[in-house]
Design an enzyme around this catalytic site. Structure first.
Site, short mmCIF file in Angstrom:
data_model
loop_
_atom_site.label_atom_id
_atom_site.label_comp_id
_atom_site.label_asym_id
_atom_site.label_seq_id
_atom_site.Cartn_x
_atom_site.Cartn_y
_atom_site.Cartn_z
N GLY A 1 0.83 -1.19 0.00
CA GLY A 1 0.00 0.00 0.00
C GLY A 1 0.87 1.24 0.00
O GLY A 1 2.03 1.20 0.42
N CYS A 2 0.33 2.36 -0.46
CA CYS A 2 1.14 3.57 -0.59
C CYS A 2 1.57 4.11 0.78
O CYS A 2 2.76 4.32 1.03
CB CYS A 2 0.39 4.62 -1.40
N HIS A 3 0.61 4.34 1.68
CA HIS A 3 0.97 4.82 3.02
C HIS A 3 1.89 3.82 3.72
O HIS A 3 2.87 4.20 4.38
CB HIS A 3 -0.28 5.02 3.88
#
Length: 308
Positions: free
Chosen positions: A113-115
């Site tokens: 995931g990005c975060h």
């Protein structure tokens, strides 16, 4: 030539993967007619005909796609949340925890995931080095461009008649149950999920994840922390940067790129660990293409837009 199918090519991540692959001479993209885009049999044929299949789908649809694989050769790279804590999938962050070697041998790869990519890039190396304890209680805030929210959020932000509330940064994930927290805990090897504050901002692409620390929570010096990062992140994709923009850090500074910058700022009492990248680059599509390159035994930077 490698045959690649993007299952969910109409979504933001799928489109960005397509953009990175369409000009490559070593890639042949498998496509299906728009009217068959959701047809199970058409997707099944395309998946099993591919050397690599990217899943750019909601979680349930991604699980369905995995169930359609009937051979031992197709490499699945899932960009959804569905398999990021699944033991049968290799977590696709090549730079940490020896994962590059596992990705090379894996047929099932879960794209981060990005975060989560930002947080893990900062904390996983410190846990592995023993610089902080596994039971540490952390917090993090993450600024992201609105493209991370997909087509619906992009349309909302780019609507000329949008509410004035969209002009300012907006905190979300208010219940502290953000979907990236399970992978953060698992991959970092920490015992407590961080207090996590994701913030969507009025710009298209770019992400800045910051984790504050008291130096009293460290078992090593601040310079040691910098050396850990310098030694680990010394490639073209992820690397250490020991300066700012005249005392500022812009969260969209790496917009349109696939690399990631790691930095440490502060003083003898308090420091901030910072990871900057593009939420659609190293935070999504760029990472997916990097994982494909590694799994195919290629130079992992092929097709990536990297800084000098």
């Amino acid at each position: 030539m490698y045959k690649v199918f993007i299952d969910g090519s109409a979504g933001t991540t799928g489109l960005k993967i397509y953009d990175r692959l369409k000009e490559r001479k070593d890639i042949s993209l498998i496509t299906i007619e728009e009217k068959f885009r959701k047809d199970v049999n058409a997707r099944k044929d395309a998946i099993n005909s591919s050397d690599v299949c990217f899943l750019c789908l909601p979680d349930d649809a991604a699980k369905e796609s995995v169930s359609l694989v009937e051979n031992n050769n197709t490499i699945i790279i899932d960009t959804s949340t569905a398999h990021r804590t699944n033991e049968n999938f290799t977590y696709g962050f090549a730079e940490i925890n020896g994962l590059r070697e596992k990705i090379k041998c894996s047929k099932r790869i879960a794209n981060p995931g990005c975060h989560a990519s930002g947080f893990i890039s900062l904390i996983a190396p410190l846990i592995k080095a023993g610089a902080i304890k596994t039971d540490i209680k952390l917090s993090a805030y993450s600024l992201t461009g609105y493209t991370g929210g997909g087509k619906k959020m992009i349309a909302e932000y780019e609507d000329a008649n949008r509410p004035t509330t969209f002009d300012s940064p907006r905190l979300y994930g208010l219940t502290q149950s953000h979907k990236h927290l399970p992978e953060i805990v698992k991959v970092c090897g920490i015992e407590n999920a961080p207090v996590f504050m994701p913030i969507v901002c009025d710009y298209a692409c770019g992400m800045q994840v910051t984790v504050p620390l008291f130096t009293s929570d460290l078992s090593v010096s601040v310079n040691d922390i910098k050396e850990i990062y310098k030694n680990l992140y010394n490639g073209k994709v992820v690397y250490f940067v020991d300066d700012s923009e005249n005392g500022f850090l812009s969260s969209n500074n790496l917009s349109g790129r696939d690399d990631m910058q790691i930095s440490v700022f502060g003083n003898d009492e308090r420091i901030t660990l910072v990871s900057r990248f593009d939420n659609l680059g190293k935070g999504a599509s760029g990472a997916a293409v990097q994982n494909m390159n590694i799994a195919l035994g290629l130079d992992e930077t092929i097709g990536l837009n990297l800084g000098e």
